[in-house]
Design a protein around this motif. Structure first.
Motif, PDB file in Angstrom:
ATOM      1  N   VAL A 282      -9.899 -15.511  90.475  1.00 30.91           N
ATOM      2  CA  VAL A 282     -11.039 -15.861  89.837  1.00 30.91           C
ATOM      3  C   VAL A 282     -10.514 -16.662  88.649  1.00 30.91           C
ATOM      4  O   VAL A 282      -9.613 -16.515  88.010  1.00 30.91           O
ATOM      5  N   VAL A 283     -11.131 -18.316  88.742  1.00 30.82           N
ATOM      6  CA  VAL A 283     -10.982 -19.165  87.926  1.00 30.82           C
ATOM      7  C   VAL A 283     -12.129 -19.316  86.994  1.00 30.82           C
ATOM      8  O   VAL A 283     -13.261 -19.622  87.482  1.00 30.82           O
ATOM      9  N   CYS A 284     -12.080 -18.765  85.881  1.00 26.81           N
ATOM     10  CA  CYS A 284     -13.248 -18.826  84.938  1.00 26.81           C
ATOM     11  C   CYS A 284     -12.790 -19.376  83.387  1.00 26.81           C
ATOM     12  O   CYS A 284     -11.691 -19.462  83.061  1.00 26.81           O
ATOM     13  N   ALA A 285     -13.823 -19.615  82.580  1.00 23.33           N
ATOM     14  CA  ALA A 285     -13.730 -20.049  81.356  1.00 23.33           C
ATOM     15  C   ALA A 285     -13.354 -19.214  80.472  1.00 23.33           C
ATOM     16  O   ALA A 285     -13.565 -18.097  80.724  1.00 23.33           O
ATOM     17  N   ASP A 286     -12.239 -19.541  79.342  1.00 24.49           N
ATOM     18  CA  ASP A 286     -12.075 -18.690  78.243  1.00 24.49           C
ATOM     19  C   ASP A 286     -13.155 -18.639  77.514  1.00 24.49           C
ATOM     20  O   ASP A 286     -13.464 -19.399  76.511  1.00 24.49           O
ATOM     21  N   HIS A 287     -14.200 -17.551  77.724  1.00 30.48           N
ATOM     22  CA  HIS A 287     -15.245 -17.611  76.850  1.00 30.48           C
ATOM     23  C   HIS A 287     -15.652 -15.898  76.679  1.00 30.48           C
ATOM     24  O   HIS A 287     -14.932 -15.132  77.416  1.00 30.48           O
ATOM     25  N   PRO A 288     -16.268 -15.642  75.601  1.00 22.90           N
ATOM     26  CA  PRO A 288     -16.469 -14.198  75.421  1.00 22.90           C
ATOM     27  C   PRO A 288     -17.310 -13.542  76.785  1.00 22.90           C
ATOM     28  O   PRO A 288     -16.975 -12.307  76.690  1.00 22.90           O
TER      29      PRO A 288
ATOM     30  N   LEU B  49      -7.847 -15.945  86.131  1.00 22.08           N
ATOM     31  CA  LEU B  49      -7.119 -17.013  85.397  1.00 22.08           C
ATOM     32  C   LEU B  49      -8.138 -17.775  84.816  1.00 22.08           C
ATOM     33  O   LEU B  49      -8.990 -18.269  85.054  1.00 22.08           O
ATOM     34  N   THR B  50      -8.017 -17.901  83.469  1.00 23.36           N
ATOM     35  CA  THR B  50      -8.884 -18.416  82.490  1.00 23.36           C
ATOM     36  C   THR B  50      -8.336 -19.748  81.824  1.00 23.36           C
ATOM     37  O   THR B  50      -7.056 -20.142  81.837  1.00 23.36           O
ATOM     38  N   TYR B  51      -9.378 -20.688  81.778  1.00 23.01           N
ATOM     39  CA  TYR B  51      -8.841 -21.899  80.917  1.00 23.01           C
ATOM     40  C   TYR B  51      -9.580 -22.412  79.882  1.00 23.01           C
ATOM     41  O   TYR B  51     -10.692 -21.915  79.594  1.00 23.01           O
ATOM     42  N   LYS B  52      -8.837 -23.102  79.149  1.00 23.63           N
ATOM     43  CA  LYS B  52      -9.665 -23.696  77.627  1.00 23.63           C
ATOM     44  C   LYS B  52     -10.061 -25.010  77.671  1.00 23.63           C
ATOM     45  O   LYS B  52     -11.049 -25.501  77.289  1.00 23.63           O
ATOM     46  N   THR B  53      -9.167 -25.727  78.576  1.00 23.99           N
ATOM     47  CA  THR B  53      -9.564 -27.218  78.672  1.00 23.99           C
ATOM     48  C   THR B  53      -9.864 -27.749  80.163  1.00 23.99           C
ATOM     49  O   THR B  53      -9.331 -27.032  81.040  1.00 23.99           O
ATOM     50  N   SER B  54     -10.283 -29.062  80.175  1.00 26.36           N
ATOM     51  CA  SER B  54     -10.611 -29.257  81.623  1.00 26.36           C
ATOM     52  C   SER B  54      -9.332 -29.671  82.273  1.00 26.36           C
ATOM     53  O   SER B  54      -9.288 -29.522  83.690  1.00 26.36           O
ATOM     54  N   GLU B  55      -8.212 -29.743  81.636  1.00 28.76           N
ATOM     55  CA  GLU B  55      -6.813 -30.162  82.219  1.00 28.76           C
ATOM     56  C   GLU B  55      -6.350 -28.688  82.563  1.00 28.76           C
ATOM     57  O   GLU B  55      -5.781 -28.470  83.559  1.00 28.76           O
ATOM     58  N   ASP B  56      -6.599 -28.022  81.842  1.00 30.38           N
ATOM     59  CA  ASP B  56      -6.135 -26.473  82.085  1.00 30.38           C
ATOM     60  C   ASP B  56      -6.762 -26.090  83.382  1.00 30.38           C
ATOM     61  O   ASP B  56      -6.049 -25.220  84.208  1.00 30.38           O
TER      62      ASP B  56
END
Length: 761
Positions: A610-616, A628-635
């Motif tokens: 699962v690829v998802c945003a670093d969000h609450p 797998l969480t990401y914080k930026t678009s490059e991430d």
């Protein structure tokens, strides 16, 4: 100058007969004569008693033996209860037991200045100091040997009369209750200024919430104010050798206990506000009743229809409670707008059978719970169902025990009926949707979000005892805690177990790449998805994404994807457990408007990446290795490539259990405090004592400013929603204050003009 009246003028009135005056005078003289004789007789008995003590003292050789302790205590108590004006005469009476008898002249000159009140106080004190009402019980064998034989016989008769007479026993107990001072009140010190300030700040939470003051900041103020007084109380109790009731637990609970103990020591009893309803379900029965009220129903595949259904099923596994699931009933025209594949139902019984069949195919056991319907209407603008009329009236009062409100703010925006906390013993709200995030995307969004935020605060405060937020992405509401109380369909866990078994056998489990599944509306993450793919189109060269979903914004979403020439394959929406989706390895979910994405949990349960945003909203899923969480678009680009190049890890048994509805139900019972509420009988037995000490009932002895404010808010909200004009101004659908004739026919209800006459609210 006027002449004063002559004595003859003050004679008997000519109209009053002389015989009447004479008769009245004779009657008064007789009455005073009887009282005087009675007093003389009593005084003579006291003198005889004093003479007997004197003779006993003279009969022994010096030094004289000590007087009987019981008699001397009686005299001392009698002396202490005499007023200051008679202190000298009281001392002289005590000397009559100690000194040689005075002369006859002195005895005649002494006067008894004892009032009836003083005699009563002395007798009451004697009753308190002795076991018997007549003062003859206890170890009095030595005194009986020296008493006069007629007195001993009289005492024996009094003892028998007291033991065999029920009236005397009741009289004794009533005297002790009336005149005996409570021991606890003597040990409770009064409140000081810091304690009063701390309690004022604590009870001002309704106003501070609306002003935006954070709860942790309020708690720090209360703790700092109360800690000083708490330390003083502990030192005082240690210096006096007493056990302190102040512990090291929660400061708010300790402050409540402190206030309650002081109020209870004063005899104060709090009976509630004028609008408080004291007629509720009696929880002392063998089974408790839980009513789960939600805002959607199958076949509409949305979170508020599926998750409450599973909650009802797993709560019904316990034999100690009865479960009722309340879902909205829509007329045929609204069903055609809401339900997929043109599914409609002609009767509530038909839809109930459909729901039970759908559920049993997925959970693997027969769920024993009842489904009932309340009238609702579908709002096209808000894409949601609005209750029509008082939803609480469809639950009988005999079953109104515990209520679980799925989306409490949604259910109570236009609620015009009884307050939920008045009808039910315990009300729990479960927040599913981040309405503020959706509203901000509309026209004049910030202003609307500001108003809705405060309305949500008011209605949840007025109608809920406890609020559960699925994640920190939701609005911070009063009495709320954050906990994921949702699980996944057991079918997804079985799919994950099958994929794990195939991997162990060396078979390739995943043959496809990445996909996204969700209702095709902009708020579900489609805008974020297209922006990410368009910005990094060159970085993700050759990347293909399959998207499954239906929705109102489908045409606009597809048009924008074509405009950016994105490699996205749009397909119709389908069930996440469909066989065609098992082969995908990566689930992408860029949404930041979800509270807790059910599709993300289902993908993890099936063993996918699962690829998802670093969000609450994704906080619960971060503990899983395949998330797998990401914080930026490059991430985002890096995480997508990492997921496509590697294989997901197998879930451990503990991780699979955390995703199950069994674990979710346990979390729900714990964080909603239902595990304590459902064990009321045990708590009732244990609430009487705590650590060997009597526990104080705060709800009985202590007024609650917060409850008074909440009741006032509920009453004002009820009056506001009673006006059809005000309802329409705030966005309510016309005719939703009461149900209509068609809904009454479908649900077999009384006609609306009978249930709610035009002259009444």
């Amino acid at each position: 100058m006027a002449t004063p009246p002559q004595p003859s003028a003050m004679a008997t009135h000519p109209k009053t007969p002389t015989t009447t005056t004479t008769t009245t005078t004779i009657s008064s003289v007789n009455a005073f004569s009887l009282l005087s004789n009675a007093w003389r007789h009593d005084i003579q008995l006291m003198r005889d008693r004093a003479t007997s003590f004197r003779n006993l003292a003279i009969s022994f050789d010096p030094p004289p033996p000590p007087q009987n302790p019981a008699d001397m205590d009686f005299v001392r108590n009698l002396r202490l209860r005499l007023p200051a004006t008679s202190e000298g005469s009281g001392a002289r009476r005590i000397q009559k037991w100690r000194l040689p008898p005075p002369t006859a002249t002195a005895m005649c000159s002494s006067r008894i200045r004892m009032g009836l009140v003083n005699i009563k106080d002395a007798i009451v004190a004697e009753v308190e100091d002795t076991d018997g009402i007549w003062g003859f019980e206890g170890d009095n064998s030595k005194r009986e040997e020296k008493d006069w034989e007629p007195i001993q016989k009289l005492k024996t008769k009094f003892k028998e009369f007291e033991k065999n007479n029920e009236f005397v026993e009741k009289f004794k107990s009533s005297l002790k209750l009336i005149y005996k001072e409570p021991e606890e009140s003597k040990e409770v010190p009064p409140l000081d200024v810091p304690e009063l300030l701390a309690y004022f700040v604590k009870q001002s939470s309704p106003f501070l919430d609306q002003l935006g003051v954070r709860r942790d900041f309020r708690d720090k103020i209360v703790e700092s104010l109360y800690s000083k007084s708490k330390n003083q109380l502990v030192l005082r109790s240690l210096s006096s050798g007493e056990s302190s009731a102040i512990g090291n637990g929660n400061v708010n609970d300790e402050l409540d206990l402190r206030i309650a103990s002081v109020l209870q020591s004063t005899g104060h009893r709090y009976n509630g506000e004028p609008w408080t309803d004291h007629t509720k379900h009696d929880p002392s029965e063998n089974k408790r009743h839980l009513a789960i009220v939600t805002t959607a129903s199958l076949p509409w595949m949305t979170g508020t229809s599926v998750n409450p259904l599973f909650r009802a099923a797993y709560l019904s596994k316990s034999a100690n409670q009865k479960i009722t699931l309340m879902v909205p009933w829509l007329c045929t025209s609204d069903q055609q707008l809401v339900y997929p594949d043109n599914i409609t139902f002609s009767s509530p019984e038909q839809q109930e059978a459909y729901i039970h069949k759908w559920l049993e195919e997925r959970i693997g056991f027969k769920a024993d719970f009842k489904i009932c319907f309340y009238p609702g209407k579908f709002s096209k603008e808000r894409r949601s169902i609005i209750p029509a009329g008082d939803t609480s009236q469809f639950i009988p009062s005999r079953d109104a025990d515990i209520a679980i409100l799925e989306e409490p703010e949604h259910l109570n925006w236009y609620h015009h009926g009884r307050r939920w906390t008045d009808k039910f013993n315990h009300v729990v709200g479960v927040v599913h949707t981040n309405y503020l995030e959706y509203i901000k995307r509309e026209k004049n969004g910030p202003l609307q979000a500001f108003l809705v935020k405060h309305i949500n605060n008011l209605v949840t405060r007025a109608h809920c005892h406890k609020v559960l937020r699925l994640s920190a992405a939701t609005q911070d509401l009063p009495r709320s805690v954050i906990c994921n109380v949702h699980g996944v369909n057991p079918k997804f866990l079985k799919i994950g177990e099958k994929i794990a078994a195939d991997k162990e056998l060396g078979q390739k489990a995943f043959t496809k790449g990445a996909y996204f599944l969700g209702k095709m509306v902009w708020a579900k993450g489609y805008k974020e998805l297209i922006d990410l793919l368009a910005k990094h189109k060159s970085d993700l060269d050759g990347f293909k994404l399959d998207v499954f979903g239906n929705g109102e914004d489908a045409n606009e979403v597809q048009s924008m994807a074509k405009r950016f020439d994105l490699n996205i394959n749009f397909q119709k929406g389908r069930d996440h457990a469909d066989d065609s989706l098992h082969g995908y390895k990566v689930f992408i979910n860029p949404s930041v408007s979800d509270v807790l994405c059910t599709a993300t949990a289902e993908a993890l349960a099936m063993g996918k990446f699962v690829v998802c945003a670093d969000h609450p909203s994704n906080e619960f899923f971060r503990t899983f290795p395949n998330c797998l969480t990401y914080k930026t678009s490059e991430d985002f680009v890096a995480k997508v490539k990492e997921a496509l190049e590697n294989e997901p890890q197998l879930l451990s048994p503990e991780q699979r259990y955390q995703l199950s509805w069994d674990a979710a139900t346990q979390r729900f019972l714990e964080y909603s405090e239902l595990d304590r509420v459902l064990n009321t009988q045990d708590d009732t037995a244990n609430s009487k004592t705590h650590n060997g000490q009597k526990r104080i009932a705060k709800s009985v002895s202590m007024p609650n400013l917060t409850e008074m404010v909440d009741g006032g808010i509920a009453f004002a909200h009820y009056c506001f929603n009673g006006s059809e004009f005000l309802r329409l101004c705030t966005g309510a659908l016309p005719g939703t204050r009461n149900y209509d004739k068609q809904q009454a026919q479908d649900l077999h209800l009384l006609p609306p003009q009978v249930q709610n006459p035009i002259y009444g609210w």
